[in-house]
Structures are given as C-alpha cells and as structure tokens.
Enzyme design. Structure first.
Site, mmCIF file in Angstrom:
data_model
loop_
_atom_site.group_PDB
_atom_site.id
_atom_site.type_symbol
_atom_site.label_atom_id
_atom_site.label_comp_id
_atom_site.label_asym_id
_atom_site.label_seq_id
_atom_site.Cartn_x
_atom_site.Cartn_y
_atom_site.Cartn_z
ATOM 1 N N ASP A 332 0.861 -1.168 0.000
ATOM 2 C CA ASP A 332 0.000 0.000 0.000
ATOM 3 C C ASP A 332 0.905 1.227 0.000
ATOM 4 O OD1 ASP A 332 -2.343 1.537 0.236
ATOM 5 O OD2 ASP A 332 -2.069 1.685 2.392
ATOM 6 N N ASN A 661 20.690 -45.537 4.444
ATOM 7 C CA ASN A 661 20.798 -46.591 5.459
ATOM 8 C C ASN A 661 19.640 -47.571 5.388
ATOM 9 O OD1 ASN A 661 23.219 -45.756 6.494
ATOM 10 N ND2 ASN A 661 22.323 -44.498 8.112
ATOM 11 N N ASN A 686 18.795 -44.127 15.014
ATOM 12 C CA ASN A 686 18.013 -42.978 14.570
ATOM 13 C C ASN A 686 17.984 -41.885 15.637
ATOM 14 O OD1 ASN A 686 16.479 -41.985 12.353
ATOM 15 N ND2 ASN A 686 14.626 -42.219 13.578
ATOM 16 N N ASP A 690 19.498 -38.083 15.416
ATOM 17 C CA ASP A 690 18.681 -36.894 15.635
ATOM 18 C C ASP A 690 19.317 -35.962 16.667
ATOM 19 O OD1 ASP A 690 16.746 -37.606 13.806
ATOM 20 O OD2 ASP A 690 15.542 -38.703 15.259
#
Length: 847
Positions: A332, A661, A686, A690
C-alpha cells in the site's frame, strides 16, 4: 420486495429514481412493519459469524497434515517396539507444533471483532415518518438515515441530499484526505468505491456537513462486510505450508514402497513373520524425519527472536520462512511507503518558482481561521513560516462548498489585507491581477493560461493544490462575500504525503535481494505515480481499478511482474492481483496498515503491518513492524532465508542419510541369514543421529544463500536423496563385505550388527559437516555446538559396544582393526560425497 430483486453491486452507478424504485422506498422512509419484514428477509446489520465448530475444524485440519500423520504413526510404533520415551518425545514435539500453529491462526480471527468495533452502535433513522435513534443492527435496505459531522456511517447508502458533506474514507479506500460528497447521479459508466462520490459506506466517518441517504446494503453485503468475510475464510496455502505438505507426501510414498518391499521379501524367504514385521516397521521409523517439527520450530523461533531485537514482531513463526521466499512485495502507499501525514511541500508563484510570500499569506489564513481545521490547515501550521507577530485578525468569511474557498481579514498597522485560499479555479474566478516577480500584472488570458499550466503540472505531479490570493481592503466593521473580488493571485500551496525517510535505500536493497516491489493503493494515479517516482520505482505503467476489472488474471500478473503500479484499487481488486501472482508461482508479501488492506494481508504469503496501523490490519498480518523504519524488511528477508537454509540442511541431510541406510538394510535382508540390525538398534541409531542435529538451527549459513529468494523444490530434494543416498548405501555394502569376508561375520550376527551400527552412525553424522554447505566445508565452518554434537555422537557410537549398556542392546566389542577399517571407509565416503555434492550443485546452478 424479494431479496434477490436488487443488484447490490455498484449501486452508486444507478440513477437515483431507479434505485429508490428497486428498493421500494421513498425519502419519507419505511414503516416499522415493513422494516421488520425486511429485517427477517435480509438479516441483522452485522457481519457474518463463524460456525461454533470453526476452531475444531481448524485444529483437525492442522492434524490432517501428511507429515503430522506420519510422525504420529512413527511415535506409536516406537512405543509398541519398546521405546516409550522416544515415542512420547515425538508426540510431544508434534503436539507442540500443532498447538502453536493453531494458536497463531486462532488469534487472527479477532480481526473480525476489531472491524465490528469500527462501526457505530446507533444511527438516526426516519421510520414511520419521524426521525428516531435506532441500533444499527436493526437497519435494513430502504431505510432513510441522517448523517452529521462526527458520525460513523452505519451502512452502505446512496446520498439523497447533502450540505457541505465531507467523509473520511481512508480506512476503506486509502484516500488520505476527506472526500467531498454530493447527491447527484454519477456520469455514465462503471465506477469503483473510491469514485462513488454520491454514496457513503459503512465504517467511514463524516468529517463536516450533513446529509440524508437511503440504505442499500447492510451487514455482510457491505464493503466492510466483504472484508470481514474474507478474514474468516481460510487463507490460501502459503509457500512454506505447501512445501511441507509436498515433502510429507514424498516421504510417505518412499517409506511405504520400501517397507512393503522389505516385508514381502522377508515373507518370501520364510523369515519369522513377527520379526520381519517389526524390522519393516523399524525401517519406516528410520525413514521418518521425526525431529523435523522441532528443528523447524526452533529454527523459526530463533529467527523470530532475532527479529524482535530489531523491533519486528513475528505473530506466526512460519512467516519467517515465507519471508525468505518472497519474490514480489506488494505495498500500500499511505502510511507504508509514505509517512501517512499530509505536509506542505511547496509554495510557489504562478510561474512555479518558490515564493515566501505565498507561504506567509496561506499561513496567516490558516492560523487565524476559526472552527474545525482540515488536514491541509494542520500541514500548513506545522510548516516553518515567516514571523506573523505584527498581524492580528479582523474578520473571517467562512468556507462553503459552493465557493470552495475561505477568507480572513488581517491587520498590520493601518493596512488591512483580505487573504483567500481555496480550490484553484474558485480562486482564479475572483482575481483581477496576478503577482509576477513581486509586481501585479493583469490576470488576462495569457496569465491565466500560465497559472492553469502551473496548477495542472503540480496536480500531475501528485500534489493536492490550493490557490492563494490577496487584496488590500478598506477598514470595515464586517466583511461579506462581496469583498472577494478584484483580488491578486499570489500563487499555489502544494501538499502531499511524503515518502518515508530512507525508503529509497530499503527498496533498492530489496531489489538487490531479488524482490520486486509493486504499489497497490486506493489513492489516485497522479499521487501514486509521484510517490513511485520519488521512491525509485518505475512509474511508466499505471493500471487503475476500472482497468483491473476489465483485465484477466494472467494479464494482471504479467503487468505486476513487469513493474506496473496499481491505483484506485478496492480491497477486492488488490486481493485479485495477489491471487493472480500466487497462481503464477510467486511468493507474495503485502505491507499495509488500513482496514482496506486487511484482506490482502490475509491472502498474501506474508502479511506485514506497522504498529501505527489500525487494529484490524495488525490482527490480519503475520508480521508487525514495531517502528516505522522499513529497513527491517530486508532484515526479515535475510532471517527468512537463513531459516530456510537451516531447515533445508536438516531435510537433505536427514532424508538422504536415512534413505541410504534404510535402503542398505532392505538390501542386506535379501542375502543375510539374519536381520542386518535389530529393531531396537535401528531406533537407537536414529535417536543418536537426531541428537547430533539438534544444533542445526544455530549453525552458520553461507552468505551466498541470502542473496536470492528460496523456494521449496521437491524435485531438487528427491534428486539429492537419489544421488547421495545410494553413495551411503555403496559404503554400507562395502562395510558388509569387510564384515562378512574379512571378519567372517556370517556366523557372528552381533559383530555384524555392531560393526554396521558404528559405521552407519559415523558416516551419516559426519556427512553433516560436508552437506551443510554448498561450497568447501573447510572454508565454511560449522557452528561450535554442531561440531561438538556430531563428534560426541560418533564417540558414543564407538564406545557404546564396550559398555554394559551395549551388552544389554546385544552389541559386542569390535576389534581395533575393524574400527580402523570403518574410519578409512568414513573418510573416503566424505571425500566422495564432497565431489558429488559439488557436481550436483553446479548442475543446478547453485554455485
């Protein structure tokens, strides 16, 4: 009168007798019985209300996200497989992410309530032949209403008669000055809301004068009601949300195919069914990026925190990432690119030269003017001015809408001066002479043409211009309208809403970062063109709202892409341009501060408002600038790109490593007499992986990644997975060969499980240091937390088999020679990944 008998659109273009006939009403108003009947037919004069189940549906929609479903299933499986802590952690992360998004979305719903507060509560209505005060909720089409200075207009209505009526419509149209209204029919043709000089609209405010009007539209059918309806609808999917959804679908298909393949092979090979099923399910969990919600939330939260320090409030975390993807920023004009306040910018003679006498005269006029002062008077009085202590007021001839000018009489010593300001044509009409270089000359045709040319040039440059005239008069007790004659034209005062300080450099920085800026305003094309030129934007192509209505979406998007600016735009027209750009694949930001901007703020990928904006705009926006300094826009873009880069690091590292994997496990299960890794060992692998990635949100980002908009490219991610993942699998199979033929693990399953556990975890964590940058990892250094996290996980994986916990997990100590072989494999793997990564990025022109 049936509800569908009336065309509510562009009612201001209809001749008044035809409109009154359609409404089946007269200037005498409706009867109470008829009003009650119409109230049942049209409903109460209020905005659309949401379903009581709207919040529940919103929450369920967030839960139905493919990635959320995958993660919930993965967490459930983890609990079933004996890892309740891991499963609960995943569920907690997912729930927190969903609740945060729900809260942010639910907050935006307050925008409708804030719009309702902009509306009056009662109105003066003619019912049963007499004027009475009624609740606006009871007003119906056909009612006759009275309007006075200070009133908020209670509905969309056609004016019947007016006296000096001016209405402030900035909230609806963006027009910064009050608009003069009349009861006359408009010229033939189609006109937008901003050009509807014979009508008033719900939520606008009467500045001066009085008027009588017939209500045509109420509640949800009004211009404001349309805005409210748009704010309750689900906004179009943003680039970030679309990318997450497509990524979730990709992971779903890959996981399903891999799991079904492994389960089918194990059944064919007559492996134990339960053990095969658990192994397949563990593979699915291994493929799932369960830390992704946490990584995304932490990354975006850190970006939002950094933006807060720069006086930017991020209401929806996802807006940070979308910020980095913006390639077109629609803006605007009033209050965003400009200061939002009218100033006296020029004071010139009829030749267009600066003239201090013009400033002195118009300042005296406004200073001594009685009554309510207009925004133009306020601008004059704020301007620096010559000394006026020698002057005193004698009399005043007030403004009226017929003359369109105002005069004051002042005295300095024995000299009396009549000073007039007003619309140029009305001032020309009372002038006999003109001041040229300090000398009066006849105001003949040639001088009038010169003055008109100067006036038109100022108007074409976007100025709101007043004429100024003066005359020496004789001392009198009072002065009447007849005194305004034989005056001397001294020049013009030119006003505008100036650009914000520093806006030129901000827009240039956005351009350098690959972002085009498109102006969309409700103001007229001349003012818009002037501002566009002043802030450094191209102003060669201007489209008005009427032209937008006759242009298809593809052409609109093309014009916006190629530098067109848009003037006289209604909220619906602004929204249409944004949707057209999004349909062409653009990520669109919108910055605005008025009620008329709310639908566009709601529709854009990133809606940006300012702290000085109206509450409705701030509620509809996802980002609020706490200060007027727009330089932080560029900071927001860089934060978005930094966040995107961090999230993309996790995605391409996690999915490619996991895919490699899991593919290796699936392949190994075809020829091994035992499972290549136990399900609990897969989950531990896993989990540790992580943990190594938790610090990714705080990692350093290559400066080159901040120089252009970033987009989700599922094809790019898929190709990266399919190229880097198999490299990981190749090294897994080399590890298998070493374990089976060098260390004879065919008959020693625990040795195989342990050796591969260490190798797979070492390679997929250490490769983070290579993949985290598109360039040379030795030159682009990781953050210290990331480096420590990666090395710590590798150390844990190496030491774990020698501990009691390792024995419990059915690991066995590895010979030193095997650890040496694994180290050699890991180093050569990292070198090969760097070579392939360099080729891959060059191929995609990212280096």
């Amino acid at each position: 009168m049936g509800k569908r008998e009336i065309s509510l659109e562009h009612f201001w273009d209809r001749p008044l007798p035809d409109l009154l006939n359609l409404l089946q009403t007269t200037p005498a108003g409706l009867s109470s019985d008829e009003a009650k009947r119409r109230l049942r037919l049209y409903g109460r004069n209020r905005f659309v209300q949401e379903s009581r189940f709207a919040a529940l549906f919103s929450f369920l929609r967030l839960v139905a996200n493919p990635l959320v479903i995958i993660l919930v299933l993965a967490s459930t499986i983890s609990i079933v497989l004996g890892d309740p802590i891991g499963g609960l952690i995943i569920i907690s992360i997912v729930l927190l992410s969903v609740l945060l998004n729900f809260f942010m979305e639910f907050q935006a719903r307050h925008a409708v309530e804030k719009i309702q507060k902009q509306v009056a509560t009662t109105a003066a209505v003619v019912r049963d032949g007499r004027e009475q005060e009624l609740l606006i909720a009871e007003l119906v089409p056909g009612d006759i209403i009275r309007l006075n200075a200070g009133d908020l207009v209670p509905a969309d209505a056609r004016l019947l008669k007016v006296t000096d009526l001016q209405v402030r419509e900035s909230a609806l149209t963006g027009e910064s000055l009050p608009v003069e209204k009349s009861g006359d029919d408009l010229p033939l043709g189609k006109h937008g809301v901003a050009d509807a000089g014979n009508s008033v609209f719900l939520g606008t405010a009467v500045q001066t004068g009085i008027g009588t009007a017939v209500i045509v539209r109420t509640g949800r059918e009004t211009a404001f009601g349309e805005i409210a309806k748009r704010l309750t609808t689900q906004p179009p999917e943003t680039e970030f949300a679309r990318g997450i959804r497509h990524f979730g679908m990709m992971i779903t298909w890959i996981t399903m195919l891999l799991v079904l393949f492994v389960l089918l092979v194990n059944i064919i090979l007559h492996r134990p069914l339960l053990e095969s099923f658990l192994f397949s399910v563990a593979l699915a969990v291994g493929m799932t990026p369960e830390m992704m919600p946490m990584i995304i939330t932490v990354t975006l939260a850190q970006g939002a925190r950094r933006m807060t320090k720069k006086k930017v409030l991020v209401k929806q975390l996802a807006a940070i990432e979308d910020f980095g993807s913006i390639d077109i920023l629609c803006s605007d004009k009033t209050g965003t690119l400009t200061e939002g306040e009218i100033v006296l910018d020029r004071h010139v003679d009829v030749q267009g030269k600066d003239d201090e006498n013009v400033l002195r005269m118009i300042y005296l006029n406004s200073y001594f003017e009685a009554g309510i002062k207009s925004p133009l008077d306020a601008a004059i009085l704020k301007h620096e001015h010559p000394a006026i202590v020698e002057y005193e007021k004698v009399d005043e001839i007030p403004f009226d809408f017929n003359r369109k000018r105002l005069s004051v009489v002042v005295r300095r010593g024995d000299e009396h001066l009549l000073i007039t300001k007003g619309e140029a044509e009305s001032v020309f009409a009372i002038c006999q002479t003109v001041n040229i270089d300090g000398c009066p000359q006849p105001f003949d045709e040639s001088q009038r043409a010169r003055a008109t040319e100067t006036f038109k040039k100022l108007s074409a440059d976007g100025y709101r211009t007043l004429g100024v005239a003066v005359q020496k008069v004789e001392k009198q007790d009072a002065y009447a309208l007849a005194a305004e004659h034989d005056m001397t034209l001294v020049g013009f005062a030119a006003f505008l809403d100036p650009p914000k300080a520093g806006i030129h450099s901000v827009l240039e920085a956005l351009k350098q970062n690959g972002i085009s800026v498109v102006i969309m305003t409700g103001d007229n094309q001349y003012v818009t063109q002037k501002i566009a030129h002043d802030v450094g934007l191209g102003a060669d192509r201007i489209l008005t709202g009427s032209e937008v209505d006759t242009t298809d979406d593809a052409a609109l998007a093309y014009q916006a892409e190629n530098g067109a600016i848009f003037a006289r735009m209604s909220p619906e027209q602004k929204n249409r341009v944004i949707l057209a750009l999004k349909a062409r694949g653009h990520v669109v930001g919108y910055i605005g501060d008025g009620i008329n901007d709310a639908p566009s703020l709601h529709t854009a990928d990133v809606g940006i408002s300012v702290m000085t904006g109206v509450e409705v705009a701030k509620d509809a926006a996802k980002v609020i600038l706490l200060e007027k300094d727009l330089a932080v826009l560029n900071d927001g873009v860089n934060e978005g790109r930094r966040s995107f880069a961090s999230i993309m690091k996790y995605i391409i590292m996690g999915t490619s490593s996991n895919f490699g994997n899991m593919f290796s496990m699936a392949g190994a299960s075809l020829f091994l007499p035992f499972l290549p890794m136990l399900s609990t060992q897969i989950l531990l692998n896993n989990f540790l992986y992580d943990i190594s990635q938790i610090s990714i949100p705080g990692d350093n980002v290559d400066p080159a990644l901040l120089h252009r908009p970033k987009r989700w490219q599922i094809g790019f991610i898929r190709q990266f997975i399919m190229i880097i993942g198999p490299i990981s699998s190749i090294y897994d199979f080399l590890t298998f060969g070493v374990l089976l033929w060098v260390f004879h693990a065919f008959t020693n399953a625990p040795l195989f499980h342990t050796g591969w556990f260490v190798e797979s975890l070492a390679t997929q964590t250490l490769v983070i240091l290579v993949i985290r940058t598109a360039g040379n990892p030795l030159k682009s250094r990781p953050s210290r937390p990331l480096l420590i996290g990666v090395l710590a996980v590798v150390a844990i994986a190496t030491v774990l088999p020698y501990t009691a916990v390792g024995t419990l997990l059915r690991f066995t100590p590895l010979p030193v020679s095997l650890l040496g072989a694994i180290a050699l494999l890991a180093v050569t793997y990292l070198l090969l990944v760097q070579v392939v990564k360099f080729w891959f990025y060059r191929r995609h022109a990212l280096l």
